[in-house]
Design an enzyme around this catalytic site. Structure first.
Site, PDB file in Angstrom:
ATOM      1  N   ASP A 345       0.831  -1.200   0.000  1.00  0.00           N
ATOM      2  CA  ASP A 345       0.000   0.000   0.000  1.00  0.00           C
ATOM      3  C   ASP A 345       0.866   1.250   0.000  1.00  0.00           C
ATOM      4  OD1 ASP A 345       0.901  -0.673   2.609  1.00  0.00           O
ATOM      5  OD2 ASP A 345      -0.582   0.647   3.501  1.00  0.00           O
ATOM      6  N   ARG A 349       5.930   4.293   5.736  1.00  0.00           N
ATOM      7  CA  ARG A 349       5.563   4.321   7.151  1.00  0.00           C
ATOM      8  C   ARG A 349       5.576   2.902   7.741  1.00  0.00           C
ATOM      9  NH1 ARG A 349      -0.491   6.159   5.646  1.00  0.00           N
ATOM     10  NH2 ARG A 349      -1.459   4.114   5.369  1.00  0.00           N
ATOM     11  N   ASP A 350       5.110   2.764   8.976  1.00  0.00           N
ATOM     12  CA  ASP A 350       5.126   1.472   9.665  1.00  0.00           C
ATOM     13  C   ASP A 350       3.956   0.602   9.192  1.00  0.00           C
ATOM     14  OD1 ASP A 350       3.099   2.955  10.805  1.00  0.00           O
ATOM     15  OD2 ASP A 350       3.648   2.525  12.885  1.00  0.00           O
ATOM     16  N   GLU A 351       3.971   0.292   7.919  1.00  0.00           N
ATOM     17  CA  GLU A 351       2.905  -0.503   7.314  1.00  0.00           C
ATOM     18  C   GLU A 351       3.508  -1.343   6.191  1.00  0.00           C
ATOM     19  OE1 GLU A 351      -1.752   0.195   6.020  1.00  0.00           O
ATOM     20  OE2 GLU A 351      -0.540   1.820   6.829  1.00  0.00           O
ATOM     21  N   ASP A 358      -6.202  -2.740  -1.940  1.00  0.00           N
ATOM     22  CA  ASP A 358      -5.402  -1.873  -2.798  1.00  0.00           C
ATOM     23  C   ASP A 358      -4.872  -2.648  -4.000  1.00  0.00           C
ATOM     24  OD1 ASP A 358      -4.390   0.714  -0.760  1.00  0.00           O
ATOM     25  OD2 ASP A 358      -5.278  -1.074   0.104  1.00  0.00           O
ATOM     26  N   TRP A 410     -11.702  -6.502  -0.222  1.00  0.00           N
ATOM     27  CA  TRP A 410     -10.341  -6.900   0.119  1.00  0.00           C
ATOM     28  C   TRP A 410     -10.177  -8.394  -0.154  1.00  0.00           C
ATOM     29  CZ3 TRP A 410     -12.189  -2.358   1.361  1.00  0.00           C
ATOM     30  CH2 TRP A 410     -11.314  -1.297   1.537  1.00  0.00           C
ATOM     31  N   GLU A 620      -2.337   9.076  -0.886  1.00  0.00           N
ATOM     32  CA  GLU A 620      -3.379   8.287  -0.225  1.00  0.00           C
ATOM     33  C   GLU A 620      -4.674   9.078  -0.105  1.00  0.00           C
ATOM     34  OE1 GLU A 620      -3.813   5.570   3.828  1.00  0.00           O
ATOM     35  OE2 GLU A 620      -2.279   7.137   3.736  1.00  0.00           O
ATOM     36  N   HIS A 641       0.871   6.140  -2.651  1.00  0.00           N
ATOM     37  CA  HIS A 641      -0.197   5.142  -2.556  1.00  0.00           C
ATOM     38  C   HIS A 641      -0.789   4.984  -3.956  1.00  0.00           C
ATOM     39  CE1 HIS A 641      -1.055   4.020   1.615  1.00  0.00           C
ATOM     40  NE2 HIS A 641      -2.206   3.518   1.235  1.00  0.00           N
TER      41      HIS A 641
END
Length: 734
Positions: A345, A349-351, A358, A410, A620, A641
């Site tokens: 995605d 960042r912390d992802e 997505d 999803w 995003e 994103h």
């Protein structure tokens, strides 16, 4: 694989944060014909043989559903061996193989917001490998990982996907015997996905001091990769670098949107000339802040290296509008930045998760811009491995966090993505390999739904980030505020209907008995009409009913959608689920003018708004940076994103009119739809059957169309249809 004869090894009593380097010294007594290295680890590794890097795979072995699948790489190391030269083997040659292992994705700490733990987080670094040497006389030698290997703490003192990397080049590794340990070898598989490689080099565009007197380098492009530098320094001097995507409204360095991701490099220098680039991690950034540097360090000492999975580019878009061309570039860079071993995605960042929603939203556009067959073949195999026995598909693949049950749109990636890959490439294995997983998913829905033949009463992200909340709306939770105002049950049921429809179509292609799905689909449509038919309120509700062929009177509903867009000021109000189909459905029912107005809108919300704010990737949020320069949010505000980049498939398929008339574009249909708002537009698409080009341009005499096709094609210009064969065709004005 010979690696099955090797043992897992580790550093005795090492904690999980230690980044060890494993070493094996060996000789080649005879002339060498060939040599290979099979290797993998519970993290990411870099292998170096006699001072030279083995292979080009960055962040090997990649990210898979580790509990069931761990890829093994096989490298030809013949040319790196001392003694590998068959003309120079007068004496025994010594070789040193060193393999450094960092945490990578395997042992990373889950982000705090997931409220989950990675069960492998506290495992120590482990390695398994086997060298296979074949000598000119036909004899063979296998050198597996075992107790004869040595291990030490490496010069990398800290490493992680979110952390970045800390390095101490003054440190001298002290080796000891490696410890043989028990860990599964049943999960080992041959390499399936394309390797992640270094792709491009980007140099700083400017170097400046911010109002806070911070030294910042601007690379002019938001990218995924890492920094690399070369310099002279004294032992003990430090180079510390932080990363950021944007500056704040005052021009200062901004990192709040990285959340808990540290995303820094800290390097302690050795004496003399040196160069370095991170070896076991990656970053998402446009700006670098030089927090500390040796005397004499300058912008000329550093550059950025772009990383993404190895893919061949297949699609190109170009227009007469410079801002639209920048959007095309932003879309391309967001795909490159997020197609790093898995479809993520965001890269900063912390992802950085493989969100299935997505992934399916952008998949069609992604297949047009790059050849992603092998990229998705590997990811879909992980999806099958991650699917639960009851049919539930996690919302992230690999399912490291899976912190909420998979929901509509999803989990429906299990049907949507294979179908799109089949349509783009014509490879039936994409749908045959996934067919059982698709059936398991649609069979799961009735077991949790509260309404027969619909998908209701279940967790869902809904129309995530939609803009259609009514005035005065106060959500019960923060998550609800990000879903939009569309009826969750309607959204879920529409995607359920679509998945059953895909299963039905695929079953027919595969020669299966689909009578069960024909009956089910008919009942779903009837139930949808009864429950939601007269209650299609939001833009997204209308779009989904149209796109999934659930509307009772499609033209009337499309007209109502068009009027709704006009009434709110020619603005979209859709979120992640409605936006990919919005322009398609407006165009499908004749409202091309509105579709074009939305595409070219420069104000918020619009695809060109971010371009007016200097974006070099897709955001995003439509207003990630607001008109006054402030930020939409600190917590969830990625500037790389690709979900809204899905508009590229409308540009290829409608604006330039390139569509498959048969799977894989073995036959094509080209029906361009120009608009006077844009002077010219061209699309080039390299299909598996050859290159298609569709271009149009407004001239003083009218519209000129240029079309190239490698296959039988139905060309529609101004409502007139011509069936043509392979060739180049020109229509209209001079």
């Amino acid at each position: 694989m010979l690696i099955q004869n090797a043992s897992w090894i580790r550093m005795k009593d090492a904690v999980s944060t230690v980044v060890p380097v494993f070493r094996r010294e060996f000789g080649c007594d005879n002339p060498v014909r060939s040599a290979t290295l099979e290797v993998t680890c519970d993290g990411v590794y870099e292998a170096v043989l006699n001072g030279k890097r083995v292979g080009e795979f960055i962040l090997a072995p990649g990210w898979t559903e580790y509990s069931k699948r761990l890829q093994v790489q096989c490298y030809d190391i013949t040319a790196l061996l001392v003694g590998g030269d068959t003309h120079n083997n007068e004496k025994k040659a010594e070789n040193t193989l060193e393999i450094t292992v960092g945490n990578g994705w395997f042992r990373r700490t889950n982000a705090p917001w997931t409220k989950t733990n990675n069960p492998d987080e506290f495992l120590p670094a482990m390695l398994i490998a086997a060298l296979h040497i074949i000598y000119e006389d036909g004899s063979e030698e296998i050198i597996p990982t075992d107790g004869r290997w040595q291990v030490a703490e490496s010069t990398i003192t800290l490493s992680g996907i979110f952390i970045g990397e800390d390095v101490d080049m003054t440190k001298t590794p002290v080796f000891e015997a490696a410890e043989v340990c028990e860990y599964s070898k049943d999960i080992l598989i041959a390499q399936e996905g394309p390797e992640v490689h270094e792709q491009e080099t980007v140099f700083p565009r400017s170097s400046f001091r911010t109002p806070k007197n911070e030294w910042v380098l601007d690379f002019g492009q938001n990218l995924t990769g890492y920094m690399a530098f070369e310099m002279d320094a004294h032992a003990g001097e430090r180079l510390s670098i932080s990363t950021a995507e944007v500056l704040d409204k005052d021009g200062n360095f901004y990192t709040a949107n990285y959340r808990s991701a540290r995303s820094q490099l800290h390097y302690i220098c050795r004496e003399g000339h040196q160069s370095y680039k991170p070896r076991l991690t990656f970053f998402g950034f446009r700006y670098l802040r030089i927090d500390e540097a040796p005397e004499g360090f300058s912008a000329e000492n550093i550059h950025a290296v772009v990383l993404h999975s190895e893919m061949t580019r297949t699609g190109w878009l170009e227009s007469s509008d410079t801002m639209l061309n920048q959007l095309f570039s932003n879309i391309l860079w967001s795909q490159k930045g997020n197609y790093l071993d898995i479809p993520t995605d965001c890269p900063q960042r912390d992802e950085r998760y493989g969100w299935t929603g997505d992934g399916q939203i952008f998949c069609k556009a992604g297949t047009y811009q790059y050849d992603v067959r092998q990229f998705f073949r590997k990811w879909l195999a992980d999806m099958r491995a991650a699917q639960h026995d009851d049919g539930w598909v996690p919302e992230v693949i690999p399912s490291l966090t899976a912190y909420k049950p998979g929901g509509a749109a999803w989990s429906d990636a299990v049907t949507i993505i294979p179908w799109q890959l089949y349509e783009t490439y014509g490879d039936v294995t994409f749908i045959s390999d996934m067919y059982d997983a698709m059936k398991k998913w649609v069979a799961y829905v009735p077991t949790v739904s509260t309404t027969p033949y619909l998908f209701t009463g279940c967790w869902t992200y809904g129309d995530w980030l939609a803009l259609d909340h009514p005035e005065g709306y106060v959500p019960a939770t923060i998550e609800l505020s990000k879903r939009g105002y569309s009826n969750d049950d309607l959204v879920c049921s529409a995607f359920y209907a679509n998945s059953v429809s895909i299963v039905l179509r695929i079953g027919k292609i595969l020669g299966q008995d689909v009578s069960e799905y024909e009956t089910l689909y008919s009942r779903i449509k009837a139930a949808f009409t009864e429950r939601f038919g007269g209650k299609l309120n939001t833009q997204t509700e209308k779009v989904l009913a149209l796109h999934f062929n659930l509307a009772e009177n499609p033209q009337a509903l499309a007209n109502a959608l068009a009027e709704q867009v006009r009434a709110c000021g020619m603005k979209l109000q859709t979120g992640l689920l409605g936006t990919p189909y919005l322009l398609h459905e407006l165009s499908r029912y004749g409202h091309y003018d509105i579709a074009w107005s939305l595409l070219l809108r420069k104000e918020y919300p619009g695809w060109l708004y971010s371009v007016t704010k200097g974006a070099t990737t897709v955001w995003e949020h439509w207003d990630g940076i607001k008109p006054d320069g402030t930020f939409w949010d600190d917590d969830m505000n990625s500037y790389n994103h690709y979900a809204y980049a899905s508009v590229a498939d409308w540009i290829f398929g409608v604006a330039c009119g390139i569509k498959p008339a048969a799977p894989g574009f073995s036959k094509a249909r080209i029906e361009p739809h120009p608009d006077a708002l844009l002077g010219s537009l061209s699309a080039v698409l390299d299909t598996v059957h050859g290159r298609i080009r569709s271009a149009w341009k407004y001239t003083d005499s009218g519209i000129r169309y240029e079309i190239d096709t490698p296959v039988e094609t139905e060309i529609v210009i101004g409502g007139v249809t011509k069936n043509v064969g392979k060739g180049k065709y020109i229509f209209g004005a001079d």
